[in-house]
Every structure is written in structure tokens, then in C-alpha cells.
Design a protein around this motif. Sequence first.
Motif, PDB file in Angstrom:
ATOM      1  N   ASN A   1       0.811  -1.220   0.000  1.00 21.78           N
ATOM      2  CA  ASN A   1       0.000   0.000   0.000  1.00 21.78           C
ATOM      3  C   ASN A   1       0.843   1.268   0.000  1.00 21.78           C
ATOM      4  N   ALA A   2       1.996   1.226   0.642  1.00 21.60           N
ATOM      5  CA  ALA A   2       2.804   2.440   0.776  1.00 21.60           C
ATOM      6  C   ALA A   2       3.459   2.844  -0.535  1.00 21.60           C
ATOM      7  N   THR A   3       3.973   1.874  -1.293  1.00 18.28           N
ATOM      8  CA  THR A   3       4.745   2.199  -2.500  1.00 18.28           C
ATOM      9  C   THR A   3       4.031   1.835  -3.794  1.00 18.28           C
ATOM     10  N   CYS A   4       3.000   0.997  -3.714  1.00 19.71           N
ATOM     11  CA  CYS A   4       2.286   0.601  -4.934  1.00 19.71           C
ATOM     12  C   CYS A   4       0.796   0.870  -4.826  1.00 19.71           C
ATOM     13  N   PHE A   5       0.361   1.538  -3.729  1.00 18.70           N
ATOM     14  CA  PHE A   5      -1.041   1.875  -3.515  1.00 18.70           C
ATOM     15  C   PHE A   5      -1.958   0.658  -3.628  1.00 18.70           C
ATOM     16  N   GLY A   6      -1.410  -0.523  -3.287  1.00 16.81           N
ATOM     17  CA  GLY A   6      -2.210  -1.734  -3.298  1.00 16.81           C
ATOM     18  C   GLY A   6      -2.476  -2.318  -4.664  1.00 16.81           C
ATOM     19  N   PHE A   7      -1.742  -1.869  -5.697  1.00 14.30           N
ATOM     20  CA  PHE A   7      -2.021  -2.312  -7.059  1.00 14.30           C
ATOM     21  C   PHE A   7      -0.967  -3.267  -7.633  1.00 14.30           C
ATOM     22  N   CYS A   8      -0.101  -3.813  -6.802  1.00 13.31           N
ATOM     23  CA  CYS A   8       0.931  -4.721  -7.313  1.00 13.31           C
ATOM     24  C   CYS A   8       0.496  -6.183  -7.295  1.00 13.31           C
ATOM     25  N   GLY A   9      -0.684  -6.457  -6.737  1.00  8.97           N
ATOM     26  CA  GLY A   9      -1.110  -7.843  -6.596  1.00  8.97           C
ATOM     27  C   GLY A   9      -1.188  -8.588  -7.908  1.00  8.97           C
ATOM     28  N   ASN A  10      -1.736  -7.948  -8.936  1.00 14.41           N
ATOM     29  CA  ASN A  10      -1.875  -8.614 -10.233  1.00 14.41           C
ATOM     30  C   ASN A  10      -0.522  -8.978 -10.823  1.00 14.41           C
ATOM     31  N   ALA A  11       0.422  -8.025 -10.813  1.00 18.54           N
ATOM     32  CA  ALA A  11       1.748  -8.288 -11.375  1.00 18.54           C
ATOM     33  C   ALA A  11       2.487  -9.346 -10.564  1.00 18.54           C
ATOM     34  N   THR A  12       2.320  -9.329  -9.233  1.00 19.75           N
ATOM     35  CA  THR A  12       3.006 -10.304  -8.391  1.00 19.75           C
ATOM     36  C   THR A  12       2.472 -11.707  -8.636  1.00 19.75           C
ATOM     37  N   LYS A  13       1.165 -11.852  -8.799  1.00 23.05           N
ATOM     38  CA  LYS A  13       0.600 -13.169  -9.118  1.00 23.05           C
ATOM     39  C   LYS A  13       1.144 -13.681 -10.448  1.00 23.05           C
ATOM     40  N   ALA A  14       1.236 -12.788 -11.433  1.00 20.79           N
ATOM     41  CA  ALA A  14       1.767 -13.192 -12.737  1.00 20.79           C
ATOM     42  C   ALA A  14       3.237 -13.590 -12.624  1.00 20.79           C
ATOM     43  N   TRP A  15       3.997 -12.840 -11.820  1.00 22.46           N
ATOM     44  CA  TRP A  15       5.413 -13.165 -11.612  1.00 22.46           C
ATOM     45  C   TRP A  15       5.558 -14.547 -10.966  1.00 22.46           C
ATOM     46  N   ASN A  16       4.803 -14.818  -9.909  1.00 23.96           N
ATOM     47  CA  ASN A  16       4.880 -16.112  -9.233  1.00 23.96           C
ATOM     48  C   ASN A  16       4.501 -17.253 -10.165  1.00 23.96           C
ATOM     49  N   ALA A  17       3.475 -17.018 -10.986  1.00 23.59           N
ATOM     50  CA  ALA A  17       3.029 -18.056 -11.908  1.00 23.59           C
ATOM     51  C   ALA A  17       4.040 -18.305 -13.025  1.00 23.59           C
ATOM     52  N   SER A  18       4.808 -17.280 -13.386  1.00 20.08           N
ATOM     53  CA  SER A  18       5.761 -17.423 -14.494  1.00 20.08           C
ATOM     54  C   SER A  18       7.091 -18.035 -14.062  1.00 20.08           C
ATOM     55  N   LEU A  19       7.406 -17.999 -12.773  1.00 18.79           N
ATOM     56  CA  LEU A  19       8.726 -18.448 -12.325  1.00 18.79           C
ATOM     57  C   LEU A  19       9.063 -19.888 -12.712  1.00 18.79           C
ATOM     58  N   PRO A  20       8.133 -20.866 -12.585  1.00 21.25           N
ATOM     59  CA  PRO A  20       8.493 -22.217 -13.022  1.00 21.25           C
ATOM     60  C   PRO A  20       8.892 -22.291 -14.488  1.00 21.25           C
ATOM     61  N   PHE A  21       8.248 -21.508 -15.343  1.00 24.98           N
ATOM     62  CA  PHE A  21       8.600 -21.492 -16.769  1.00 24.98           C
ATOM     63  C   PHE A  21       9.962 -20.832 -16.977  1.00 24.98           C
ATOM     64  N   LEU A  22      10.194 -19.727 -16.280  1.00 25.07           N
ATOM     65  CA  LEU A  22      11.464 -19.015 -16.443  1.00 25.07           C
ATOM     66  C   LEU A  22      12.624 -19.846 -15.909  1.00 25.07           C
ATOM     67  N   ALA A  23      12.390 -20.545 -14.802  1.00 32.22           N
ATOM     68  CA  ALA A  23      13.451 -21.351 -14.213  1.00 32.22           C
ATOM     69  C   ALA A  23      13.804 -22.562 -15.066  1.00 32.22           C
TER      70      ALA A  23
END
Length: 244
Positions: free
Chosen positions: A96-118
Motif C-alpha cells: 500500500n505504501a509504495t504501490c497503492f495496493g495495485f501490485c497484486g496482479n503483477a506479483t501473481k503473474a510473476w509467481n506463476a511465471s517463475l516455473p517457466f522461467l526457471a
Amino acid sequence: MRPSSALVLAFAASTLAQDQIPLVDKVKGWFAQATAAVTSAVPAAASSPVASGRAKVAETIQHPLTLENWKETLTVDPSASTPTTQEWLVYITGGNATCFGFCGNATKAWNASLPFLAAKPNAPKFAVIDCDAEPLLCNSWSVGPPSLYYFQIPKPLADQSAPAATVRYQPLNRTSTTVDTFKKLVLDNDFEKVEPYEGYFHPFNGELQQYGLALPLAYVMWGFSKMPSWLPMILISFMSRTFM
């Protein structure tokens, strides 16, 4: 330039920096924070097994970066023979302090992509920075969430000399970032199309790092960010009347 004028400009710059976030996002962020406060007393529904599993995978293959450990973490495997270059992919997120609560979507996508990237041959190593928890580190790099930093770090030669680390910075859209966004950047090598960053805030070779100014400036920026938005304008008005 007189010291008083420089100080006025510093306050004005900090105010402008705060205003780089669109007003609509600020209002939405405040609403999100208020909603979170209201619903915090209600027990949250259990997260899906898939989402939980992806978060666990992310925890196991990425390194949390802090102000104290990032230099020791973003290195090359000492057992690797020279010359060699280690690639690091750093995801920058916030709350909330640095992303105003809007980073959730990007973080979910990042977590989901990590197995493919790894699974990529010669995959990079992965790290994450939470700017809410590490505001000084984010300010010393002059980065904001959500975004990605792609590092190519050469191993020093026997005489300890090494080419400069190549870094590429890619801001991410808060709402439209998906797994395909990360796949294109990493698996399809779209990151190679991003111009390398060579400015003052370069984490390894920038002038601010070389002269030990990155952290003091980070403290100044952090201090300005804690000010109410109206305070710099009042101070500027007061100082202008004092010196006129």
C-alpha cells in the motif's frame, strides 16, 4: 545558486516526484487502503491451492534482497570459471505504501511465471525486493514497483578487474501484466531490446554508488516521501516570503 534557492528547488522537486503518480491511482489507492482496513476484521477466505503452490515455488527459487545483503547476493558463482557472466532477474514489488495496493496482479503473474522461467536453459537467478519493506534500497536504485531489473554481472578476472555490469530496467503495467509478459521478456529475449541503463543510479557503476551518495540520497528521498503533500508547499511559501 544561493543555499536558500537550492533548498526551495529541492522541496519543489520532491513535490513533483510525489505527483508523478496519477491522481486517479492515488484515489484508488486510498480507497483500497480504506477497504482493507474495513475488511481486515473479517476472516479471509482460504487461498486456492494453485495460488498457494505458486507462492511456495516463488519462495524457494528467489532470493529476498535487502539493503544489507544485495551486494553479497547479486554475485557470480565463485566456482564458475572465468570469463563468465551471471544473469539475475530482480522483481520489484510493493504494498500500500509504495504501490497503492495495485501490485497484486503483477506479483501473481510473476509467481506463476517463475516455473517457466526457471526451466529455461541457463536460466537466470531470481530475486525480489519489496519496496514497502526496503524503501531505502528502492530509493538508492531509484526504482518503483512493479518493475523488473535484469542484471548481467561478469565475474572478476584473476587481477580482480571486470567489465561493468549491464543492467536493464523494465517498468510493468499494474493491471495488464500477465505470465506472457514475463515469458516474452525472458524466454523470447525481449529484454535484449531494452536499452541498458548507465545513469547516476546504476546499482553497481553509477556515480552515486561510486562516491557513496546513493544511500544518503535515499534517506533524503525517503524523508520527503513521509511528508504530507501540503507541507513542502507551505515551507516553500514561508521561505519565499522570508527571503524576498
